[in-house]
Design an enzyme around this catalytic site. Structure first.
Site, PDB file in Angstrom:
ATOM      1  N   ARG A  61       0.820  -1.219   0.000  1.00 19.25           N
ATOM      2  CA  ARG A  61       0.000   0.000   0.000  1.00 19.25           C
ATOM      3  C   ARG A  61       0.854   1.271   0.000  1.00 19.25           C
ATOM      4  O   ARG A  61       0.390   2.327  -0.422  1.00 19.25           O
ATOM      5  CB  ARG A  61      -0.997  -0.018   1.160  1.00 19.25           C
ATOM      6  CG  ARG A  61      -2.087  -1.089   0.962  1.00 19.25           C
ATOM      7  CD  ARG A  61      -3.013  -1.214   2.150  1.00 19.25           C
ATOM      8  NE  ARG A  61      -2.336  -1.569   3.378  1.00 19.25           N
ATOM      9  CZ  ARG A  61      -2.127  -2.817   3.804  1.00 19.25           C
ATOM     10  NH1 ARG A  61      -2.550  -3.832   3.090  1.00 19.25           N
ATOM     11  NH2 ARG A  61      -1.509  -3.044   4.932  1.00 19.25           N
ATOM     12  N   GLU A  98       2.793  -7.318  14.387  1.00 17.43           N
ATOM     13  CA  GLU A  98       1.806  -7.595  15.422  1.00 17.43           C
ATOM     14  C   GLU A  98       1.340  -9.038  15.377  1.00 17.43           C
ATOM     15  O   GLU A  98       0.898  -9.585  16.367  1.00 17.43           O
ATOM     16  CB  GLU A  98       0.546  -6.724  15.269  1.00 17.43           C
ATOM     17  CG  GLU A  98       0.722  -5.256  15.135  1.00 17.43           C
ATOM     18  CD  GLU A  98       0.865  -4.783  13.700  1.00 17.43           C
ATOM     19  OE1 GLU A  98       0.027  -4.021  13.214  1.00 17.43           O
ATOM     20  OE2 GLU A  98       1.859  -5.173  13.042  1.00 17.43           O
TER      21      GLU A  98
END
Length: 175
Positions: A61, A98
């Site tokens: 992105r 994460e």
């Protein structure tokens, strides 16, 4: 900066890609022409006088606004990609995210010592991807490194920014 229009158009997807993660989906910003213009205008104002010669867009992105901003600034784009996506010799850095371990790569001829580099990605959360990309850019010993993100997440106890003390780091939205 927290532009109201950007915040209003940002989608949050709970429990993606796994339970407990609130995924911030920037694709809702990219499909809105007004949001693209706002993001591009804000980033241009931040970096128009910094002498940027290369923007490193981070998989995947980060490629979108990196290319758009490079066109406006008149500089080159370098891709920081997942393993196996670049066709020539690469340097690589692994990092914890994460929700797992990953690796990022850049081509060995991407940046020179004369470059002023802006690293751009869509999101700063734990800072793992950004730190790995920063380490790769440091390998080239450019004149200066800046960092920019569309979104910085701080509402879930995430402190990715803390990894970059002394580095000029900007975000368009803080959540």
């Amino acid at each position: 900066m927290n532009n109201e229009i950007l915040i209003k158009n940002l989608r949050c997807i709970p429990d993606f890609p796994k339970q407990g993660i609130n995924f911030r989906d920037v694709t809702t910003l990219y499909k809105n022409a007004e949001c693209i213009k706002i993001m591009l205008d804000e980033m241009y104002e931040l970096y128009k006088d910094k002498g940027i010669t290369k923007i490193v867009g981070v998989e995947s992105r980060g490629f979108i606004m990196a290319a758009a901003l490079a066109g406006r600034l008149g500089c080159g784009v370098v891709l920081a990609r997942k393993p196996g996506k670049l066709p020539s010799a690469v340097i690589k850095e692994s990092y914890a995210k994460e929700y797992g371990i990953d690796t990022i790569e850049m081509q060995v001829d991407s940046i020179t010592k004369d470059d002023v580099v802006l690293i751009h990605d869509d999101l700063l959360a734990t800072g793992g991807t950004a730190k790995a990309t920063y380490k790769l850019v440091q390998y080239f010993k450019p004149k200066k490194i800046y960092m920019n993100f569309i979104i910085e997440i701080t509402d879930e106890g995430l402190h990715g920014r803390d990894l970059f003390e002394g580095i000029e780091l900007t975000t368009l939205m803080t959540i």
